[in-house]
Write a protein that holds these residues in place. Structure first.
Motif, PDB file in Angstrom:
ATOM      1  N   ASP A   1      -4.092   9.748   9.861  1.00  9.46           N
ATOM      2  CA  ASP A   1      -3.464   8.441  10.058  1.00  9.46           C
ATOM      3  C   ASP A   1      -4.027   7.801  11.327  1.00  9.46           C
ATOM      4  O   ASP A   1      -3.744   8.257  12.447  1.00  9.46           O
ATOM      5  CB  ASP A   1      -1.943   8.581  10.197  1.00  9.46           C
ATOM      6  CG  ASP A   1      -1.291   8.897   8.860  1.00  9.46           C
ATOM      7  OD1 ASP A   1      -1.851   8.494   7.840  1.00  9.46           O
ATOM      8  OD2 ASP A   1      -0.235   9.549   8.857  1.00  9.46           O
ATOM      9  N   VAL A   2      -4.799   6.747  11.137  1.00  7.97           N
ATOM     10  CA  VAL A   2      -5.347   6.046  12.298  1.00  7.97           C
ATOM     11  C   VAL A   2      -4.290   5.136  12.909  1.00  7.97           C
ATOM     12  O   VAL A   2      -4.094   5.093  14.126  1.00  7.97           O
ATOM     13  CB  VAL A   2      -6.598   5.231  11.902  1.00  7.97           C
ATOM     14  CG1 VAL A   2      -7.142   4.462  13.095  1.00  7.97           C
ATOM     15  CG2 VAL A   2      -7.668   6.158  11.334  1.00  7.97           C
TER      16      VAL A   2
ATOM     17  N   GLU B   1      -8.875   4.241   0.880  1.00  9.34           N
ATOM     18  CA  GLU B   1      -8.351   3.269   1.835  1.00  9.34           C
ATOM     19  C   GLU B   1      -7.714   3.976   3.030  1.00  9.34           C
ATOM     20  O   GLU B   1      -7.390   5.170   2.974  1.00  9.34           O
ATOM     21  CB  GLU B   1      -7.318   2.349   1.172  1.00  9.34           C
ATOM     22  CG  GLU B   1      -7.907   1.421   0.124  1.00  9.34           C
ATOM     23  CD  GLU B   1      -8.636   0.243   0.745  1.00  9.34           C
ATOM     24  OE1 GLU B   1      -8.835   0.240   1.976  1.00  9.34           O
ATOM     25  OE2 GLU B   1      -9.016  -0.681   0.000  1.00  9.34           O
ATOM     26  N   ASN B   2      -7.519   3.195   4.075  1.00 11.08           N
ATOM     27  CA  ASN B   2      -6.813   3.679   5.257  1.00 11.08           C
ATOM     28  C   ASN B   2      -5.726   2.660   5.559  1.00 11.08           C
ATOM     29  O   ASN B   2      -6.006   1.578   6.075  1.00 11.08           O
ATOM     30  CB  ASN B   2      -7.773   3.821   6.437  1.00 11.08           C
ATOM     31  CG  ASN B   2      -7.202   4.721   7.515  1.00 11.08           C
ATOM     32  OD1 ASN B   2      -6.028   4.615   7.837  1.00 11.08           O
ATOM     33  ND2 ASN B   2      -8.040   5.590   8.069  1.00 11.08           N
ATOM     34  N   LEU B   3      -4.477   2.974   5.239  1.00  4.19           N
ATOM     35  CA  LEU B   3      -3.387   2.014   5.357  1.00  4.19           C
ATOM     36  C   LEU B   3      -3.070   1.728   6.827  1.00  4.19           C
ATOM     37  O   LEU B   3      -3.071   2.630   7.668  1.00  4.19           O
ATOM     38  CB  LEU B   3      -2.140   2.553   4.648  1.00  4.19           C
ATOM     39  CG  LEU B   3      -2.332   3.090   3.218  1.00  4.19           C
ATOM     40  CD1 LEU B   3      -0.987   3.374   2.576  1.00  4.19           C
ATOM     41  CD2 LEU B   3      -3.135   2.114   2.369  1.00  4.19           C
ATOM     42  N   SER B   4      -2.778   0.438   7.109  1.00  3.13           N
ATOM     43  CA  SER B   4      -2.579   0.055   8.511  1.00  3.13           C
ATOM     44  C   SER B   4      -1.253  -0.652   8.765  1.00  3.13           C
ATOM     45  O   SER B   4      -0.755  -0.627   9.894  1.00  3.13           O
ATOM     46  CB  SER B   4      -3.723  -0.843   8.980  1.00  3.13           C
ATOM     47  OG  SER B   4      -3.827  -1.995   8.157  1.00  3.13           O
ATOM     48  N   CYS B   5      -0.655  -1.323   7.745  1.00  7.88           N
ATOM     49  CA  CYS B   5       0.598  -2.025   7.989  1.00  7.88           C
ATOM     50  C   CYS B   5       1.332  -2.260   6.670  1.00  7.88           C
ATOM     51  O   CYS B   5       0.736  -2.192   5.585  1.00  7.88           O
ATOM     52  CB  CYS B   5       0.370  -3.359   8.710  1.00  7.88           C
ATOM     53  SG  CYS B   5      -0.685  -4.522   7.818  1.00  7.88           S
ATOM     54  N   PHE B   6       2.647  -2.553   6.798  1.00 11.50           N
ATOM     55  CA  PHE B   6       3.501  -2.772   5.629  1.00 11.50           C
ATOM     56  C   PHE B   6       4.392  -3.974   5.904  1.00 11.50           C
ATOM     57  O   PHE B   6       4.866  -4.185   7.032  1.00 11.50           O
ATOM     58  CB  PHE B   6       4.357  -1.523   5.368  1.00 11.50           C
ATOM     59  CG  PHE B   6       5.369  -1.702   4.273  1.00 11.50           C
ATOM     60  CD1 PHE B   6       5.038  -1.464   2.951  1.00 11.50           C
ATOM     61  CD2 PHE B   6       6.673  -2.117   4.573  1.00 11.50           C
ATOM     62  CE1 PHE B   6       5.991  -1.637   1.940  1.00 11.50           C
ATOM     63  CE2 PHE B   6       7.618  -2.281   3.563  1.00 11.50           C
ATOM     64  CZ  PHE B   6       7.274  -2.043   2.245  1.00 11.50           C
ATOM     65  N   PHE B   7       4.625  -4.775   4.837  1.00 10.35           N
ATOM     66  CA  PHE B   7       5.520  -5.918   4.971  1.00 10.35           C
ATOM     67  C   PHE B   7       6.222  -6.163   3.640  1.00 10.35           C
ATOM     68  O   PHE B   7       5.598  -6.085   2.568  1.00 10.35           O
ATOM     69  CB  PHE B   7       4.755  -7.180   5.387  1.00 10.35           C
ATOM     70  CG  PHE B   7       5.611  -8.416   5.445  1.00 10.35           C
ATOM     71  CD1 PHE B   7       6.462  -8.635   6.519  1.00 10.35           C
ATOM     72  CD2 PHE B   7       5.579  -9.358   4.425  1.00 10.35           C
ATOM     73  CE1 PHE B   7       7.268  -9.762   6.577  1.00 10.35           C
ATOM     74  CE2 PHE B   7       6.374 -10.493   4.471  1.00 10.35           C
ATOM     75  CZ  PHE B   7       7.219 -10.700   5.557  1.00 10.35           C
ATOM     76  N   GLU B   8       7.533  -6.436   3.707  1.00 10.20           N
ATOM     77  CA  GLU B   8       8.305  -6.795   2.516  1.00 10.20           C
ATOM     78  C   GLU B   8       8.987  -8.130   2.768  1.00 10.20           C
ATOM     79  O   GLU B   8       9.659  -8.315   3.807  1.00 10.20           O
ATOM     80  CB  GLU B   8       9.349  -5.722   2.218  1.00 10.20           C
ATOM     81  CG  GLU B   8      10.159  -6.024   0.953  1.00 10.20           C
ATOM     82  CD  GLU B   8      11.218  -4.978   0.667  1.00 10.20           C
ATOM     83  OE1 GLU B   8      11.747  -4.948  -0.464  1.00 10.20           O
ATOM     84  OE2 GLU B   8      11.519  -4.172   1.577  1.00 10.20           O
TER      85      GLU B   8
END
Length: 668
Positions: free
Chosen positions: A164-165, A206-213
């Motif tokens: 996790d970066v 992929e390398n996930l970096s952020c989340f938004f709902e």
């Protein structure tokens, strides 16, 4: 203390004017308020302090530890406490009001957390917070300060080793907690006794970096290469295209349902169809000084706030995309912020974290400074030496300098101290500059090799909110012309030149007259000599030849034998021929015949006599107007001889009965 006389209340009690001190030695000795409402406080033993009520305040949260305060995560609890996740230093906790409370880290309490890098924080309930470290996740109890590590449950899924970066954790409206684990999106949901972990979706490579709902339940995932979305009606994740090489750092949505995406290439704005309708970047918007953006938040007026590597940007779409830039001069922790370090509290307070702590502020409290910055000219240097005057340069309206004092330097100071580091200056020298020059934070203007003339130096400044004073300070500067460029000197020089020209012209004219006189005298002498010679030839030779001819005629008559008279006839003819030639010579030598008209008349007379004896009729055509042209004797004789020879050839060889002679005048 600040006392509001309208409410009869103390509205603020300031015990510290520096960000690093907990309390300064604040024995107040004197107070002074300047024209911009800045309050200057003189203390007994602790220097001068300044309180600026119109300065935009960015509260700073920074621990007193000598190690760095590189912020990676921010969360403000309902009780007012602020929780800050740090890079390699665990957790900092600040009390309500900003006072540093404590640091919890593995260095102080070994084994407290499963890792040192706390990258993400979110609320589970009033008593528990989710902490997501790099390759570790769990719950933190804010009362007991114990950490419950749930990483083992994640590893029980049997996923390949992940890295996790930029870890994130977010709680959805359905009470599920989403977090990233390398290329996997995972979730925790409450079970009967514990939390259950499950895979939401795998994003291969992929390398996930952020989340938004958003408010409608649509979820967005930002990665190192793009964006994925999933609506409540659709079980599939769909990709939203972005320019190649774009790394998504944060996602948000405004009141117009437009998607805001902060990235390493600026801020993208998408419409409802997920098409890019605007791209805020340093090329199209020069006020944006850096394209590497981290966090994007919206204030209560839907204005956009973005953190970057060169400060904090406020973008106001309702005001034609007006962009305001804030940097360390405004009180920011530094110009560099971090990924994931942004948060908006329920009461509208915005938080942005960077390499030296956290800044917090209420945008609704920001009011532009209405006081204009006035500029004072502090110093004038001429040829790198102070200008000598009995009056202070700030009070002078005009100065005069000699022609060789044409290198000047003007030092000026903007007098507005709300946030003096943000004051900017523009200046121009009318007569030398075509437009205002942006001096930025420089405080001196220099000009070299100015030509003599009148100049006006103008300088104006803006306050800390970029509001310019349109009434500049002015100083007239007159650089005198040297005496050799003055009007009187030029007039005198003109008189001298004209006098010299007149004198030289007079000398030349006198010389020409003298030469012409000498030339005329010589010509007159020559003419007189020619006249004398022609007269002598006419009198002496002419009479002698006439006598020879007459005597030969008499002798011819006395001799009866015709055979003996041939020689006498030849003598008579030779004498007659000599008389004719001598007449021609005398005509050529006589200066009174030196004209074109005389030449034509003489040729006409000769032609008439000559052709009449030859019994040939002739026509002699001459111009109506014969110009008065002077011809020398030699020229006249040559022309005459040419005509004479031509007529002799006509008589001898042409067998002509009629001859036409025409004189024409042509310019050469």
């Amino acid at each position: 203390m600040i006392y509001d006389i309208s409410t009869n209340q103390i509205v603020k009690h300031i015990v510290s004017f520096n960000t690093v001190e907990t309390r300064s030695f604040n024995f107040v000795f004197s107070l002074y308020r300047d024209f911009a409402d800045n309050m200057w406080i003189g203390t007994d033993g602790d220097g001068v302090k300044k309180y600026s009520p119109h300065k935009k305040v960015f509260n700073l949260y920074r621990s007193p530890y000598i190690t760095h305060s590189m912020t990676k995560a921010i969360y403000k609890h309902e009780d007012g406490r602020l929780y800050v996740g740090l890079f390699q230093d665990g957790l900092d906790i600040f009390e309500k009001g900003g006072k540093f409370l404590k640091r919890i880290s593995n260095e102080d309490t070994p084994g407290k957390f499963p890792a040192a890098d706390l990258h993400a924080i979110c609320r589970e309930n009033y008593e528990q917070l989710w902490f997501h470290f790099r390759n570790a996740i769990g719950l933190f109890d804010i009362k007991t300060e114990n950490f419950k590590d749930l990483t083992s449950q994640v590893k029980a899924l049997g996923l390949p080793e992940q890295r996790d970066v930029n870890p994130f954790v977010a709680k959805r409206s359905n009470e599920e907690v989403y977090f990233n684990w390398g290329e996997y999106l995972l979730k925790f949901s409450a079970g009967d006794k514990d939390y259950n972990v499950a895979i939401v979706h795998r994003f291969p490579g992929e390398n996930l970096s952020c989340f938004f709902e958003d408010f409608y339940g649509t979820m967005y995932i930002g990665t190192k290469a793009g964006i994925y979305m999933k609506t409540p009606e659709n079980n599939n994740w769909t990709s939203i295209p972005l320019p190649a090489g774009t790394e998504v750092k944060s996602i948000n949505k405004n009141a117009q349902k437009q998607l805001l995406v902060a990235s390493n290439k600026g801020l993208f704005v998408f419409d409802n169809n997920h098409k890019v309708i605007k791209h805020y970047n340093s090329y199209d918007y020069p006020d944006i000084v850096n394209d590497f953006m981290y966090g994007v938040l919206l204030d209560d007026k839907d204005r956009i706030w973005v953190s970057s590597n060169r400060g904090l940007f406020q973008i106001n779409p309702a005001a034609k995309d007006t962009i305001t830039v804030y940097n360390h001069q405004d009180g920011l922790q530094s110009n560099e912020f971090n990924t994931g370090a942004y948060y908006k509290s329920t009461d509208g307070e915005l938080f942005f974290g960077g390499i030296r702590g956290v800044n917090a502020f209420y945008p609704r409290n920001f009011v532009n400074n209405k006081y204009l910055s006035r500029v004072v000219i502090r110093r004038l240097d001429v040829l790198d030496k102070p200008f000598a005057s009995d009056t202070n340069i700030a009070l002078l309206k005009k100065v005069s300098l000699a022609y060789n004092q044409n290198t000047i330097a003007i030092e000026y100071v903007p007098l507005e101290y709300t946030n003096p580091l943000k004051n900017k200056v523009k200046y121009m020298l009318e007569g030398a500059d075509d437009d205002w020059l942006d001096a930025g934070s420089a405080r001196i203007a220099r000009y070299t090799n100015l030509a003599p003339g009148n100049y006006i130096f103008k300088v104006k400044a803006c306050n800390n909110d970029g509001i310019w004073n349109e009434h500049p300070t002015a100083l007239e500067i007159n650089i005198k012309i040297p005496f050799w460029q003055s009007l009187w000197f030029r007039f005198l020089l003109l008189l001298l030149v004209l006098g010299g020209a007149y004198y030289l012209s007079a000398l030349y004219l006198e010389y020409k007259i003298r030469n012409e006189k000498l030339k005329l005298e010589k010509e007159q002498a020559v003419d007189q000599e020619r006249a004398r010679i022609s007269s002598d030839m006419h009198d002496d030779l002419g009479s002698g030849l006439s006598t020879i001819r007459l005597l030969s005629e008499i002798a011819k008559r006395k001799i009866k034998d015709t055979g003996q008279t041939k020689e006498i006839e030849r003598i008579s003819e030779a004498a007659a021929e000599l008389v004719d030639k001598m007449s021609e010579i005398i005509w050529a030598m006589n200066s009174s015949n030196d004209s074109l008209a005389n030449l034509i008349a003489y040729m006409r007379s000769f032609a008439a006599d000559f052709l009449e004896h030859a019994h040939i009729s002739h026509h002699f055509i001459i111009p109506e107007n014969i110009p008065n042209i002077k011809l020398s004797g030699g020229t006249r004789r040559n022309i005459y001889l040419a005509v004479k020879e031509s007529l002799h050839n006509v008589v001898k060889h042409a067998q002509a009965t009629e001859v036409t002679i025409e004189v024409q005048m042509e310019k050469i």
